[in-house]
Motif scaffolding. Structure first.
Motif, mmCIF file in Angstrom:
data_model
loop_
_atom_site.group_PDB
_atom_site.id
_atom_site.type_symbol
_atom_site.label_atom_id
_atom_site.label_comp_id
_atom_site.label_asym_id
_atom_site.label_seq_id
_atom_site.Cartn_x
_atom_site.Cartn_y
_atom_site.Cartn_z
ATOM 1 N N GLN A 77 52.613 40.624 47.430
ATOM 2 C CA GLN A 77 52.472 40.838 45.983
ATOM 3 C C GLN A 77 51.712 39.683 45.332
ATOM 4 O O GLN A 77 50.895 39.900 44.445
ATOM 5 C CB GLN A 77 53.834 41.017 45.322
ATOM 6 N N VAL A 78 51.976 38.474 45.772
ATOM 7 C CA VAL A 78 51.279 37.309 45.227
ATOM 8 C C VAL A 78 49.793 37.386 45.572
ATOM 9 O O VAL A 78 48.936 37.108 44.729
ATOM 10 C CB VAL A 78 51.906 35.998 45.764
ATOM 11 N N LEU A 79 49.490 37.769 46.811
ATOM 12 C CA LEU A 79 48.089 37.872 47.222
ATOM 13 C C LEU A 79 47.362 38.981 46.459
ATOM 14 O O LEU A 79 46.198 38.818 46.089
ATOM 15 C CB LEU A 79 47.996 38.110 48.733
ATOM 16 N N ARG A 80 48.049 40.093 46.207
ATOM 17 C CA ARG A 80 47.435 41.167 45.407
ATOM 18 C C ARG A 80 47.168 40.680 43.978
ATOM 19 O O ARG A 80 46.105 40.941 43.409
ATOM 20 C CB ARG A 80 48.343 42.394 45.391
ATOM 21 N N ALA A 81 48.140 39.983 43.398
ATOM 22 C CA ALA A 81 47.974 39.453 42.042
ATOM 23 C C ALA A 81 46.843 38.433 41.993
ATOM 24 O O ALA A 81 46.053 38.418 41.033
ATOM 25 C CB ALA A 81 49.280 38.826 41.562
ATOM 26 N N MET A 82 46.720 37.608 43.039
ATOM 27 C CA MET A 82 45.643 36.626 43.072
ATOM 28 C C MET A 82 44.294 37.334 43.175
ATOM 29 O O MET A 82 43.336 36.941 42.505
ATOM 30 C CB MET A 82 45.815 35.654 44.238
ATOM 31 N N ALA A 83 44.218 38.382 43.975
ATOM 32 C CA ALA A 83 42.965 39.141 44.088
ATOM 33 C C ALA A 83 42.592 39.748 42.739
ATOM 34 O O ALA A 83 41.422 39.721 42.337
ATOM 35 C CB ALA A 83 43.088 40.218 45.161
ATOM 36 N N ASP A 84 43.578 40.278 42.020
ATOM 37 C CA ASP A 84 43.319 40.834 40.684
ATOM 38 C C ASP A 84 42.834 39.748 39.727
ATOM 39 O O ASP A 84 41.900 39.959 38.948
ATOM 40 C CB ASP A 84 44.577 41.495 40.114
ATOM 41 N N SER A 85 43.471 38.587 39.787
ATOM 42 C CA SER A 85 43.075 37.474 38.922
ATOM 43 C C SER A 85 41.648 37.009 39.230
ATOM 44 O O SER A 85 40.865 36.731 38.316
ATOM 45 C CB SER A 85 44.059 36.313 39.111
ATOM 46 N N ILE A 86 41.322 36.936 40.508
ATOM 47 C CA ILE A 86 39.958 36.551 40.896
ATOM 48 C C ILE A 86 38.963 37.561 40.356
ATOM 49 O O ILE A 86 37.936 37.195 39.775
ATOM 50 C CB ILE A 86 39.841 36.416 42.427
ATOM 51 N N ASP A 87 39.272 38.844 40.514
ATOM 52 C CA ASP A 87 38.374 39.894 40.040
ATOM 53 C C ASP A 87 38.161 39.797 38.538
ATOM 54 O O ASP A 87 37.022 39.855 38.047
ATOM 55 C CB ASP A 87 38.952 41.260 40.419
ATOM 56 N N THR A 88 39.242 39.607 37.791
ATOM 57 C CA THR A 88 39.148 39.476 36.336
ATOM 58 C C THR A 88 38.355 38.236 35.950
ATOM 59 O O THR A 88 37.503 38.275 35.059
ATOM 60 C CB THR A 88 40.554 39.419 35.716
ATOM 61 N N SER A 89 38.618 37.145 36.623
ATOM 62 C CA SER A 89 37.945 35.878 36.302
ATOM 63 C C SER A 89 36.460 35.918 36.639
ATOM 64 O O SER A 89 35.663 35.232 35.987
ATOM 65 C CB SER A 89 38.619 34.725 37.045
ATOM 66 N N LEU A 90 36.080 36.693 37.638
ATOM 67 C CA LEU A 90 34.660 36.791 37.996
ATOM 68 C C LEU A 90 33.835 37.440 36.888
ATOM 69 O O LEU A 90 32.653 37.139 36.735
ATOM 70 C CB LEU A 90 34.479 37.581 39.297
ATOM 71 N N THR A 91 34.450 38.313 36.124
ATOM 72 C CA THR A 91 33.716 39.002 35.063
ATOM 73 C C THR A 91 33.654 38.179 33.776
ATOM 74 O O THR A 91 32.816 38.439 32.922
ATOM 75 C CB THR A 91 34.334 40.379 34.756
ATOM 76 N N ALA A 97 38.553 31.040 32.835
ATOM 77 C CA ALA A 97 38.251 31.860 34.005
ATOM 78 C C ALA A 97 37.759 30.992 35.159
ATOM 79 O O ALA A 97 38.160 31.179 36.310
ATOM 80 C CB ALA A 97 37.207 32.921 33.655
ATOM 81 N N ILE A 98 36.909 30.033 34.847
ATOM 82 C CA ILE A 98 36.401 29.129 35.880
ATOM 83 C C ILE A 98 37.560 28.301 36.442
ATOM 84 O O ILE A 98 37.664 28.088 37.653
ATOM 85 C CB ILE A 98 35.290 28.212 35.325
ATOM 86 N N GLY A 99 38.460 27.866 35.582
ATOM 87 C CA GLY A 99 39.637 27.123 36.029
ATOM 88 C C GLY A 99 40.524 27.960 36.942
ATOM 89 O O GLY A 99 41.049 27.458 37.941
ATOM 90 N N ALA A 100 40.690 29.233 36.610
ATOM 91 C CA ALA A 100 41.493 30.134 37.447
ATOM 92 C C ALA A 100 40.854 30.314 38.816
ATOM 93 O O ALA A 100 41.544 30.348 39.840
ATOM 94 C CB ALA A 100 41.660 31.480 36.747
ATOM 95 N N LEU A 101 39.527 30.419 38.834
ATOM 96 C CA LEU A 101 38.827 30.567 40.113
ATOM 97 C C LEU A 101 38.960 29.300 40.953
ATOM 98 O O LEU A 101 39.176 29.366 42.170
ATOM 99 C CB LEU A 101 37.353 30.915 39.886
ATOM 100 N N ARG A 102 38.840 28.151 40.312
ATOM 101 C CA ARG A 102 39.015 26.888 41.053
ATOM 102 C C ARG A 102 40.441 26.779 41.599
ATOM 103 O O ARG A 102 40.662 26.304 42.706
ATOM 104 C CB ARG A 102 38.687 25.696 40.166
ATOM 105 N N GLY A 103 41.399 27.230 40.817
ATOM 106 C CA GLY A 103 42.785 27.242 41.286
ATOM 107 C C GLY A 103 42.965 28.145 42.492
ATOM 108 O O GLY A 103 43.679 27.806 43.442
#
Length: 133
Positions: A77-91, A97-103
């Motif tokens: 579930q954490v990995l799915r949420a991280m994938a969603d966060s990465i996808d959102t931050s990429l847009t 968003a850049i901070g979330a991607l670096r995280g």
């Protein structure tokens, strides 16, 4: 009386460590078979520019891996949420968003370490790092 010749001392070099290259966080084993723990090796290498398309392709592949192996992943579930966060931050192109991607670049390798999705997670983290670079 014969004077024995003393053998010259070997030259002192840079050490006798073995470099295995790359970013290695997994347990290592030395040449006599003893486990070495808490050893981290990193390399500073200029990453070539990574395109958004490559990052998105790796993200899609990672999501598929997580979905296919979700039953054996302790943190699916954490990995799915991280994938969603990465996808959102990429847009988004703002600082949060850049901070979330670096995280994600820093957290993802630890979350996938020793799992069946480690290779995909590490590849995604490296691609993100190259894209952010």
């Amino acid at each position: 009386m014969a004077v024995g010749r003393r053998r010259p001392e070997p030259e002192q070099g840079q050490g006798s460590g073995i470099s295995i290259g790359g970013n290695n966080i997994a347990p290592l084993q030395n040449v006599v078979g003893q486990n070495i723990s808490n050893v981290h090796q990193s390399a500073s290498v200029e990453s070539p520019a990574v395109s958004m398309e490559i990052v998105r392709d790796l993200l899609a592949a990672f999501r598929i891996e997580v979905d296919q192996n979700g039953s054996v992943l302790p943190n699916a579930q954490v990995l799915r949420a991280m994938a969603d966060s990465i996808d959102t931050s990429l847009t988004a192109s703002d600082a949060p968003a850049i901070g979330a991607l670096r995280g994600a670049v820093h957290a993802l390798p630890a979350l996938v370490a020793g799992t069946v999705v480690q290779q995909g997670g590490d590849a995604l983290a490296h691609a993100l790092a190259g894209w952010l670079g």
